[in-house]
Design a protein around this motif. Structure first.
Motif, PDB file in Angstrom:
ATOM      1  N   ALA A  33       0.893  -1.117  -0.173  1.00 60.81           N
ATOM      2  CA  ALA A  33      -0.028   0.140   0.145  1.00 60.81           C
ATOM      3  C   ALA A  33       1.001   1.067  -0.175  1.00 60.81           C
ATOM      4  O   ALA A  33       1.824   1.198   0.735  1.00 60.81           O
ATOM      5  CB  ALA A  33      -0.845   0.017   1.358  1.00 60.81           C
ATOM      6  N   ILE A  34       0.426   2.249  -0.551  1.00 66.51           N
ATOM      7  CA  ILE A  34       1.439   3.403  -0.923  1.00 66.51           C
ATOM      8  C   ILE A  34       0.402   4.541  -0.489  1.00 66.51           C
ATOM      9  O   ILE A  34      -0.588   4.774  -1.128  1.00 66.51           O
ATOM     10  CB  ILE A  34       1.788   3.777  -2.191  1.00 66.51           C
ATOM     11  N   CYS A  35       1.073   5.470   0.158  1.00 62.10           N
ATOM     12  CA  CYS A  35       0.312   6.747   0.642  1.00 62.10           C
ATOM     13  C   CYS A  35       1.219   7.825   0.649  1.00 62.10           C
ATOM     14  O   CYS A  35       2.470   7.769   0.959  1.00 62.10           O
ATOM     15  CB  CYS A  35      -0.045   6.349   2.207  1.00 62.10           C
ATOM     16  N   TRP A  36       0.652   9.059   0.070  1.00 60.53           N
ATOM     17  CA  TRP A  36       1.471  10.425   0.255  1.00 60.53           C
ATOM     18  C   TRP A  36       0.833  11.095   1.426  1.00 60.53           C
ATOM     19  O   TRP A  36      -0.294  10.955   1.565  1.00 60.53           O
ATOM     20  CB  TRP A  36       0.995  11.124  -0.928  1.00 60.53           C
ATOM     21  N   ALA A  98       5.307   3.749   1.968  1.00 59.35           N
ATOM     22  CA  ALA A  98       5.066   2.134   1.479  1.00 59.35           C
ATOM     23  C   ALA A  98       5.185   1.325   2.882  1.00 59.35           C
ATOM     24  O   ALA A  98       6.261   1.214   3.567  1.00 59.35           O
ATOM     25  CB  ALA A  98       5.954   1.718   0.312  1.00 59.35           C
ATOM     26  N   GLY A  99       3.989   0.493   2.702  1.00 56.93           N
ATOM     27  CA  GLY A  99       3.824  -0.523   3.951  1.00 56.93           C
ATOM     28  C   GLY A  99       3.268  -1.578   3.205  1.00 56.93           C
ATOM     29  O   GLY A  99       2.542  -1.787   2.178  1.00 56.93           O
ATOM     30  N   TYR A 107      -5.697   0.612   8.216  1.00 60.64           N
ATOM     31  CA  TYR A 107      -5.216   1.795   8.859  1.00 60.64           C
ATOM     32  C   TYR A 107      -4.174   2.512   7.832  1.00 60.64           C
ATOM     33  O   TYR A 107      -3.002   2.779   8.455  1.00 60.64           O
ATOM     34  CB  TYR A 107      -4.375   1.308   9.924  1.00 60.64           C
ATOM     35  N   TYR A 108      -4.626   2.877   6.905  1.00 54.98           N
ATOM     36  CA  TYR A 108      -3.691   3.316   5.966  1.00 54.98           C
ATOM     37  C   TYR A 108      -3.428   4.769   6.080  1.00 54.98           C
ATOM     38  O   TYR A 108      -2.457   5.304   5.469  1.00 54.98           O
ATOM     39  CB  TYR A 108      -4.391   3.093   4.412  1.00 54.98           C
ATOM     40  N   ASN A 112       2.479   5.372  11.362  1.00 55.17           N
ATOM     41  CA  ASN A 112       3.512   4.175  11.782  1.00 55.17           C
ATOM     42  C   ASN A 112       2.930   2.815  11.333  1.00 55.17           C
ATOM     43  O   ASN A 112       3.708   2.071  11.627  1.00 55.17           O
ATOM     44  CB  ASN A 112       3.229   4.110  13.282  1.00 55.17           C
ATOM     45  N   ALA A 113       2.049   2.746  10.239  1.00 53.97           N
ATOM     46  CA  ALA A 113       1.980   1.552   9.646  1.00 53.97           C
ATOM     47  C   ALA A 113       2.842   1.572   8.266  1.00 53.97           C
ATOM     48  O   ALA A 113       2.625   0.329   7.677  1.00 53.97           O
ATOM     49  CB  ALA A 113       0.434   1.586   9.011  1.00 53.97           C
ATOM     50  N   TYR A 114       3.445   2.383   8.030  1.00 52.61           N
ATOM     51  CA  TYR A 114       4.391   2.253   7.107  1.00 52.61           C
ATOM     52  C   TYR A 114       6.066   2.234   7.369  1.00 52.61           C
ATOM     53  O   TYR A 114       6.533   3.016   8.340  1.00 52.61           O
ATOM     54  CB  TYR A 114       4.469   3.567   5.962  1.00 52.61           C
ATOM     55  N   ASP A 115       6.942   1.525   6.566  1.00 49.88           N
ATOM     56  CA  ASP A 115       7.950   1.206   7.077  1.00 49.88           C
ATOM     57  C   ASP A 115       9.082   1.873   6.300  1.00 49.88           C
ATOM     58  O   ASP A 115      10.164   2.088   6.597  1.00 49.88           O
ATOM     59  CB  ASP A 115       8.590  -0.331   6.918  1.00 49.88           C
ATOM     60  N   TYR A 116       8.512   2.385   5.016  1.00 44.73           N
ATOM     61  CA  TYR A 116       9.481   2.842   3.931  1.00 44.73           C
ATOM     62  C   TYR A 116       9.049   4.291   3.530  1.00 44.73           C
ATOM     63  O   TYR A 116       7.876   4.335   3.340  1.00 44.73           O
ATOM     64  CB  TYR A 116       9.629   1.998   2.779  1.00 44.73           C
TER      65      TYR A 116
END
Length: 127
Positions: A33-36, A98-99, A107-108, A112-116
């Motif tokens: 999943a990708i988020c801005w 990205a996560g 939980y997008y 803190n759901a994203y590691d990169y």
């Protein structure tokens, strides 16, 4: 070796457009999943737009809905954020995150759901 790099930011007048790119290396975005997110001085980090890999579902913050469009090009391992009708309130540093989609789940919007994370690209909307 896992990296995200944003590009496309800059100075634009109100009402103008920019297209941000998020290019991945060391891994493929197919399973993420990708988020801005964006961060402006004096404000909290805000989720802007997200896209999933499983079904391509997209999500937008109310503040950008109807003006921004998120998309992905798996062949280029890149996610885009097309920003139209830009407002001064959109001024911020924009980050791509990205996560693993299994972990992110619904939980997008949670940072803190994203590691990169990429280093960010600044966007300034001013006349």
């Amino acid at each position: 070796q896992l990296q995200l790099v944003e590009s496309g930011g800059g100075l634009v007048q109100p009402g103008g457009s920019l297209r941000l790119s998020c290019a991945a290396s060391g891994f493929t975005l197919d399973y993420y999943a990708i988020c801005w997110f964006r961060l402006a001085p004096g404000k909290e980090r805000e989720g802007v737009s997200c896209i999933t890999s499983s079904d391509g579902s997209t999500h937008y913050a109310d503040s950008v809905k109807g003006r921004f469009t998120i998309s992905r090009d798996n062949a280029k391992n890149t996610v885009y954020l097309q920003m139209n009708s830009l407002k001064p309130e959109d001024t911020a540093v924009y980050y791509c995150a990205a996560g693993e989609e299994y972990y992110v789940g619904s939980y997008y919007w949670a940072p803190n759901a994203y590691d990169y994370w990429g280093p960010g690209t600044p966007v300034t909307v001013s006349s």
